[in-house]
Write an enzyme that holds these catalytic residues in place. Sequence first.
Site, PDB file in Angstrom:
ATOM      1  CB  CYS A   1       6.043  -1.524  16.302  1.00 25.36           C
ATOM      2  SG  CYS A   1       7.717  -1.041  15.884  1.00 25.36           S
TER       3      CYS A   1
ATOM      4  CB  CYS B   1       2.977  -0.800  13.472  1.00 23.90           C
ATOM      5  SG  CYS B   1       3.293  -0.665  11.701  1.00 23.90           S
TER       6      CYS B   1
ATOM      7  CD  GLU C   1      -3.039  -1.062   2.173  1.00 24.59           C
ATOM      8  OE1 GLU C   1      -4.173  -1.419   1.850  1.00 24.59           O
ATOM      9  OE2 GLU C   1      -2.754  -0.673   3.313  1.00 24.59           O
TER      10      GLU C   1
ATOM     11  CB  CYS D   1       1.133   6.982  11.110  1.00 27.77           C
ATOM     12  SG  CYS D   1       1.666   8.557  10.495  1.00 27.77           S
TER      13      CYS D   1
ATOM     14  CB  CYS E   1       3.198   8.121   2.563  1.00 32.64           C
ATOM     15  SG  CYS E   1       3.697   7.120   3.972  1.00 32.64           S
TER      16      CYS E   1
ATOM     17  CB  CYS F   1       7.723  -4.050   8.906  1.00 32.92           C
ATOM     18  SG  CYS F   1       9.060  -3.347   9.919  1.00 32.92           S
TER      19      CYS F   1
HETATM   20  N1  SAH Z   1       9.555   1.457   9.887  1.00 35.06           N
HETATM   21  C1  SAH Z   1       9.808   2.828   9.832  1.00 35.06           C
HETATM   22  C2  SAH Z   1       9.081   3.508   8.706  1.00 35.06           C
HETATM   23  C3  SAH Z   1       7.568   3.449   8.827  1.00 35.06           C
HETATM   24  S1  SAH Z   1       7.040   5.021   9.218  1.00 35.06           S
HETATM   25  C4  SAH Z   1       9.481   3.474  11.144  1.00 35.06           C
HETATM   26  O1  SAH Z   1       8.844   2.846  11.970  1.00 35.06           O
HETATM   27  O2  SAH Z   1       9.907   4.595  11.351  1.00 35.06           O
HETATM   28  C5  SAH Z   1       5.506   4.739   9.954  1.00 35.06           C
HETATM   29  C6  SAH Z   1       5.323   5.680  11.134  1.00 35.06           C
HETATM   30  O3  SAH Z   1       4.023   5.455  11.692  1.00 35.06           O
HETATM   31  C7  SAH Z   1       6.316   5.386  12.230  1.00 35.06           C
HETATM   32  O4  SAH Z   1       6.675   6.569  12.871  1.00 35.06           O
HETATM   33  C8  SAH Z   1       5.500   4.518  13.148  1.00 35.06           C
HETATM   34  O5  SAH Z   1       6.025   4.449  14.430  1.00 35.06           O
HETATM   35  C9  SAH Z   1       4.153   5.179  13.068  1.00 35.06           C
HETATM   36  N2  SAH Z   1       3.061   4.309  13.478  1.00 35.06           N
HETATM   37  C10 SAH Z   1       2.985   2.967  13.421  1.00 35.06           C
HETATM   38  N3  SAH Z   1       1.801   2.543  13.887  1.00 35.06           N
HETATM   39  C11 SAH Z   1       1.103   3.650  14.238  1.00 35.06           C
HETATM   40  C12 SAH Z   1      -0.207   3.862  14.775  1.00 35.06           C
HETATM   41  N4  SAH Z   1      -1.025   2.853  15.022  1.00 35.06           N
HETATM   42  N5  SAH Z   1      -0.590   5.136  14.994  1.00 35.06           N
HETATM   43  C13 SAH Z   1       0.231   6.176  14.719  1.00 35.06           C
HETATM   44  N6  SAH Z   1       1.466   6.031  14.224  1.00 35.06           N
HETATM   45  C14 SAH Z   1       1.902   4.777  13.980  1.00 35.06           C
HETATM   46 FE1  SF4 Z   2       7.970  -1.732  11.148  1.00 34.62          FE
HETATM   47 FE2  SF4 Z   2       5.653  -0.572  11.717  1.00 34.62          FE
HETATM   48 FE3  SF4 Z   2       7.554  -0.718  13.585  1.00 34.62          FE
HETATM   49 FE4  SF4 Z   2       7.903   0.879  11.468  1.00 34.62          FE
HETATM   50  S1  SF4 Z   2       6.335   1.095  13.054  1.00 34.62           S
HETATM   51  S2  SF4 Z   2       9.378  -0.517  12.356  1.00 34.62           S
HETATM   52  S3  SF4 Z   2       6.834  -0.290   9.882  1.00 34.62           S
HETATM   53  S4  SF4 Z   2       6.523  -2.451  12.649  1.00 34.62           S
END
Ligand code: SAH
Ligand code: SF4
Length: 359
Positions: A123, A126, A99, A343, A112, A119
């Site tokens: 986390c 996410c 996506e 995000c 974006c 990934c």
């Molecule tokens: N993996 C990299 C790039 C992805 S950026 C990283 O984590 O930085 C995606 C962004 O969205 C990151 O800052 C991540 O922490 C944030 N994110 C992930 N899940 C989210 C959520 N449920 N609500 C808000 N931000 C979230």
């Molecule tokens: Fe991976 Fe999502 Fe964590 Fe970014 S926020 S490192 S995309 S699991």
Amino acid sequence: MSEGVTGSKVELYDLNRPEIEALLSELGEPAYRGHQLWEWLYVHLATDFTEMTNLPRGLRQALADRTSITTLQVMSSICSSDGETRKDSLRLRDHNAIETVLMRYQRRRTACISTQAGCPIGCPFCATGQMGLHRNLSSGEIIAQALHFARILRTTDERLTNVVMMGMGEPLLNYDASLAAIRRLVDSEGFGLGQRRISLSTAGVVPGIRRLAGEGLEITLAVSLHAATDALRNRLVPLNRRYPLDELFEACHYYVMRTHRRVSFEWALIEGENDTPEQVSALVARLAGLQAHVNLIPFNAVAGYRGRASSPHRLAAFASQLERRGVRHTIRTRRGVDIGAGCGQLVCCQTPAPAGSRD
Ligand code: SAH
Ligand code: SF4
């Protein structure tokens, strides 16, 4: 699959300029043809060899026989209710799909883009992390997402102005392809995106941050911090167990020292979890002496995670603490949440492999 080759065909967007020139010289063509092909790919955004009218017909045929132009097939496309955010699900050259999101702001048009299908970092809050890693994207597949939106914008005389590597995946765990994509997008004789118009977000891959510091680029580095104590960050961003906060901040200081660019820290506020006075204090202490900016991201609901967004009252209290302690920060506006394009909400699916597929 090695980068640059699908089946027996070379993927042109996987190649850098010298590689394009070498390909044409293998075909017995003079050097300027390489430049012409580069312009078709990155200035005219061609999707078909028949468009390349200043190349001889025989060469166009030879290119069509040996190479292909990576375009990603749109499987579905959905627009937010305000029409300002669009999320496309794009099919990769195998059966994976990713996506990718286009956001319209007053003046900016920001793509974006994803660097991995899934990934590996996991986390818990996410959606991408919950699915694990399917595979790395090639540089061409990363670039193709930006060009996909650039072509769409062109139909209304608009231009893509910004690219953020904040979609699916961890760019610094797919370092070579992510960097190759950046270098090609900023090439002034091609797509010509300003370096400062690109942001790369990382969960804190310390060796990658250090390596990026030496690339001579002026892109913006964003670090997804979300917690300022190891105990909490170990839970929220499991990569922290490998690269704890002391090491991460040493790398960030090194990055600022080498690049003279400030680092952005992302912080998605989760009620009762990381929006506490203890976390603000720990954050302020961590940022001492570092040129930094904090982006407060409203937390987006994700199935399978129980946490919820901080109330406006707690968000305001967190922001005012930063204000009082002199930490620069912004509260990011929530975008595309009604279409699952916010995000952390991006997911990919595996589509059935087509009959006769080689992959
Ligand atoms: N993996 C990299 C790039 C992805 S950026 C990283 O984590 O930085 C995606 C962004 O969205 C990151 O800052 C991540 O922490 C944030 N994110 C992930 N899940 C989210 C959520 N449920 N609500 C808000 N931000 C979230
Ligand atoms: Fe991976 Fe999502 Fe964590 Fe970014 S926020 S490192 S995309 S699991």
